[in-house]
Design a protein around this motif. Structure first.
Motif, PDB file in Angstrom:
ATOM      1  N   GLY A   1      26.150  33.880  40.100  1.00  0.00           N
ATOM      2  CA  GLY A   1      26.282  34.958  38.851  1.00  0.00           C
ATOM      3  C   GLY A   1      27.250  34.317  37.839  1.00  0.00           C
TER       4      GLY A   1
ATOM      5  N   ASN B   1      27.451  36.162  34.632  1.00  0.00           N
ATOM      6  CA  ASN B   1      28.034  37.696  34.863  1.00  0.00           C
ATOM      7  C   ASN B   1      29.605  37.539  34.162  1.00  0.00           C
ATOM      8  OD1 ASN B   1      25.902  38.753  36.030  1.00  0.00           O
ATOM      9  ND2 ASN B   1      26.966  38.504  37.972  1.00  0.00           N
TER      10      ASN B   1
ATOM     11  N   THR C   1      29.107  38.890  30.507  1.00  0.00           N
ATOM     12  CA  THR C   1      28.718  40.185  30.382  1.00  0.00           C
ATOM     13  C   THR C   1      29.999  41.011  29.982  1.00  0.00           C
ATOM     14  OG1 THR C   1      28.534  40.946  32.454  1.00  0.00           O
ATOM     15  CG2 THR C   1      26.643  39.801  31.529  1.00  0.00           C
TER      16      THR C   1
ATOM     17  N   SER D   1      30.539  43.997  31.295  1.00  0.00           N
ATOM     18  CA  SER D   1      30.874  44.780  32.460  1.00  0.00           C
ATOM     19  C   SER D   1      31.900  43.916  33.289  1.00  0.00           C
ATOM     20  CB  SER D   1      29.777  45.181  33.117  1.00  0.00           C
ATOM     21  OG  SER D   1      29.909  45.748  34.399  1.00  0.00           O
TER      22      SER D   1
ATOM     23  N   GLU E   1      30.200  43.267  36.930  1.00  0.00           N
ATOM     24  CA  GLU E   1      29.413  41.941  37.128  1.00  0.00           C
ATOM     25  C   GLU E   1      30.139  40.931  37.054  1.00  0.00           C
ATOM     26  OE1 GLU E   1      26.919  42.534  33.770  1.00  0.00           O
ATOM     27  OE2 GLU E   1      25.823  44.424  34.665  1.00  0.00           O
TER      28      GLU E   1
END
Length: 249
Positions: A23, A26, A29, A31, A34
């Motif tokens: 990930g 992530n 990102t 968010s 995540e």
């Protein structure tokens, strides 16, 4: 850490590499939910390539499960093979966390210019491998502000009044909003902030750091600008601008 309000617009990242885990994307990102998950307890590194040489002085690793004894160090270089440590290993967690997730934040004494940034995290003393939701770096703009700045808690839970006088509660997150008024701004500083506001609007994240001598968890606000207000020009080279940020849960 700062005596004025610190504003950090995240630098764009051209590429990210992690030493292990899943990930990695992530981390970039918006968010916070995540996350990148390390493969195991212990040391891992996160490499950010900005695509060109850029100035920076602030690194934020947010929404993590870092243990009390976890550490963080920062290195830079002209290539991945020639890194220089500019912030040796230190306690990862910003003190006085509220809740289960923790932040790491490094403010360098002076800005540095680099294309490559390596963040080495070491999850020590716990059973769970490191998880991190946000990795960002940027150059902090620090500006004076008025004392009326303050936070408000926003409870996102849904409440329904019941006929017996009680309530039906659908629990949800409680997030913070922080409002502040920058003051004594020169025309040049107004234009600098105007550029940030026009680029981010109310839909792209940034980091706001409250002005205190000692950094605490509650002083860090990662989220979106909220209710963008007009600035006010009191007199030449003396403008004030009220802004607010709503934290990302």
């Amino acid at each position: 850490m700062t005596t004025g309000i610190g504003i950090v617009r995240p630098l764009p990242v051209a590429a990210i590499i992690v030493s292990n885990g899943t990930g990695a994307a992530n981390l970039l990102t918006s968010s916070t939910r995540e996350v990148w998950r390390a493969a195991a307890v212990g040391a891992s590194f996160i490499d950010l390539d900005f695509g060109a040489v850029v100035p920076l002085d602030t690194i934020f690793l947010g929404f993590t499960n870092a243990t009390e004894t976890a550490t963080l160090s920062v290195s830079i270089g002209g290539s991945w093979s020639g890194m220089t440590t500019i912030a040796p290993p230190r306690a990862f967690r910003v003190p006085h966390t509220i809740g289960a997730r923790h932040h790491g934040c490094v403010r360098l004494a002076q800005p540095v210019s680099t294309r490559y940034l390596r963040l080495t995290v070491n999850q020590v003393g716990g059973a769970e491998p490191m998880q991190i939701g946000i990795a960002l770096a940027g150059l902090m703009i620090e500006r004076p502000y008025e004392y009326r700045a303050g936070r408000v808690a926003i409870d996102l839970s849904k409440k329904t009044e019941l006929s017996d006088g009680g309530y039906g509660i659908n629990p949800a997150a409680i997030v913070a909003s922080y409002r502040f008024t920058l003051s004594g701004l020169s025309d040049e500083q107004v234009e600098e902030l105007w550029s940030i506001v026009m680029t981010l609007g109310e839909s792209a994240p940034l980091l706001i750091v409250e002005g205190h001598d000692t950094l605490r968890f509650s002083h860090l606000h990662y989220g979106l600008f909220q209710r963008l207000e007009p600035y006010e020009r009191d007199e030449p080279e003396d403008s004030r601008w009220g802004l607010s940020i709503r934290d990302w849960g």
